[in-house]
Design a protein around this motif. Structure first.
Motif, short mmCIF file in Angstrom:
data_model
loop_
_atom_site.label_atom_id
_atom_site.label_comp_id
_atom_site.label_asym_id
_atom_site.label_seq_id
_atom_site.Cartn_x
_atom_site.Cartn_y
_atom_site.Cartn_z
N LEU A 204 32.77 76.98 85.19
CA LEU A 204 33.27 78.19 84.56
C LEU A 204 32.58 79.48 85.00
O LEU A 204 33.25 80.46 85.34
CB LEU A 204 33.22 78.03 83.04
CG LEU A 204 33.94 79.08 82.22
CD1 LEU A 204 35.40 79.19 82.60
CD2 LEU A 204 33.80 78.77 80.73
N ARG B 209 34.50 82.63 86.85
CA ARG B 209 34.48 83.99 86.31
C ARG B 209 34.03 84.99 87.36
O ARG B 209 34.58 86.09 87.48
CB ARG B 209 33.56 84.05 85.09
CG ARG B 209 34.15 83.41 83.87
CD ARG B 209 33.22 83.55 82.67
NE ARG B 209 33.81 82.95 81.49
CZ ARG B 209 33.14 82.28 80.58
NH1 ARG B 209 31.83 82.14 80.70
NH2 ARG B 209 33.75 81.77 79.53
N LYS C 106 36.77 85.60 89.84
CA LYS C 106 37.80 86.46 89.25
C LYS C 106 37.36 87.92 89.27
O LYS C 106 38.14 88.81 89.65
CB LYS C 106 38.08 86.03 87.81
CG LYS C 106 39.13 86.86 87.12
CD LYS C 106 39.32 86.41 85.69
CE LYS C 106 40.38 87.20 84.97
NZ LYS C 106 39.94 88.53 84.58
#
Length: 79
Positions: free
Chosen positions: A24, A28, A31
């Motif tokens: 995760l 992130r 992104k």
């Protein structure tokens, strides 16, 4: 053949909860990097930007006095 998004969803769905938690933060970051590239495309703007030089500095000779300023500030404790 699936689209990259469908393949990504399938890969994520196949991960354990622990593996997903480890992945995760990296996702992130990817992104955020993609968003930054989209907001600030390289080479598409003119230079200097319109805001460049829009404020007036307080001292014009700071670069000429850099050594003097650094000497004066060295050894000063945090206040």
């Amino acid at each position: 053949m699936s689209t990259p998004r469908e393949e990504l969803h399938a890969l994520i769905d196949s991960l354990s909860d622990g593996a997903a938690a480890e992945l995760l933060p990296e996702l992130r970051l990817l992104k955020l990097q993609a968003e930054a590239r989209n907001e600030h495309p390289r080479g598409s703007g003119t230079w200097p930007p319109a805001w460049f030089g829009s404020i007036e500095g307080s001292a014009t000779d700071i670069s000429e006095r850099a050594d003097e300023i650094l000497r004066a500030e060295m050894g000063r404790g945090r206040q």
